[in-house]
Design a protein around this motif. Structure first.
Motif, short mmCIF file in Angstrom:
data_model
loop_
_atom_site.label_atom_id
_atom_site.label_comp_id
_atom_site.label_asym_id
_atom_site.label_seq_id
_atom_site.Cartn_x
_atom_site.Cartn_y
_atom_site.Cartn_z
N CYS A 57 -7.99 2.91 6.09
CA CYS A 57 -9.08 2.06 5.62
C CYS A 57 -8.58 1.14 4.51
O CYS A 57 -7.60 1.44 3.84
N GLU A 59 -10.21 -1.03 1.18
CA GLU A 59 -11.41 -1.18 0.36
C GLU A 59 -11.12 -2.10 -0.81
O GLU A 59 -10.09 -2.01 -1.46
N HIS A 64 -16.69 -3.02 -3.21
CA HIS A 64 -16.82 -1.78 -2.42
C HIS A 64 -16.94 -2.06 -0.93
O HIS A 64 -17.50 -1.26 -0.19
N ASP A 65 -16.43 -3.23 -0.49
CA ASP A 65 -16.36 -3.50 0.95
C ASP A 65 -15.27 -2.62 1.52
O ASP A 65 -14.12 -2.67 1.09
N ARG A 66 -15.64 -1.81 2.52
CA ARG A 66 -14.71 -0.84 3.09
C ARG A 66 -14.64 -1.06 4.59
O ARG A 66 -15.66 -1.14 5.26
#
Length: 189
Positions: A57, A59, A64-66
């Motif tokens: 992932c 981020e 906090h865009d993940r």
């Protein structure tokens, strides 16, 4: 001598520690954060890449865009410690469930006397399950800085790896506690 109605302390300890270990190991196995890669050159300063044994992932800490399901351009998932973890962590979880089932049958709180031999065997199974997750967690940690990453980036241990370690240790301690039930079998003979 009259049979005691109380469940021995070692069995209670085993039955408390092992399910806790199972939860931690399960989280460690599934969560994609065995390693964090930060300060990646030519990327935003607040970008963190999280690498697990199944997924990756990215981020942005500011927003906090993940986004998970990142492509593995460096061959991270092909590395032996990651492959070993992919095999051994689920195996450990299955062995833990088996051990807890046997432990439940051995401890049998609803009977006058627990089955010490069965509880001891469960302890050995749970001890094995803890070792099955400790080996890949340890190996991954040892190879953490050798696994492929963008040159110049910062690498740190992720929380999933820490949880896997803690879960392994709790299963080992719980398993050891239950194996102490064998002591009672020896006394009876």
């Amino acid at each position: 001598h009259l049979p005691s109605m109380r469940t021995p302390t070692v069995m209670i300890v085993g039955l408390v520690l092992c399910p806790c270990g199972l939860l931690l190991t399960l989280t460690g196995t599934l969560a994609p954060n065995w390693r964090q890669v930060s300060l990646v050159p030519d990327q935003p300063v607040d970008l963190i890449l999280e690498q697990g044994i199944w997924d990756m992932c990215r981020e942005r800490q500011s927003s906090h865009d993940r986004l998970c399901g990142q492509s593995d351009e460096l061959g991270y998932f092909e590395q032996v410690p990651v492959r070993v973890a992919q095999g051994m962590m689920p195996t450990s979880l299955a062995v833990t469930l088996l051990g807890l089932l046997v432990a439940t049958l051995g401890v049998r709180c609803w009977q006058k006397e627990p089955r010490h031999l069965l509880a001891g065997v469960a302890g050995l199974v749970l001890l094995l399950s803890g070792l099955l997750s400790l080996v890949p967690a340890s190996w991954y940690t040892h190879e953490l800085w050798a696994l492929p990453a963008v040159p110049g980036s910062t690498l740190v241990v992720g929380y999933s790896l820490v949880l896997s370690y803690l879960g392994s240790c709790l299963e080992i301690l719980g398993g050891l506690a239950l194996t102490l039930s064998f002591h009672h079998c020896c006394k009876e003979r």
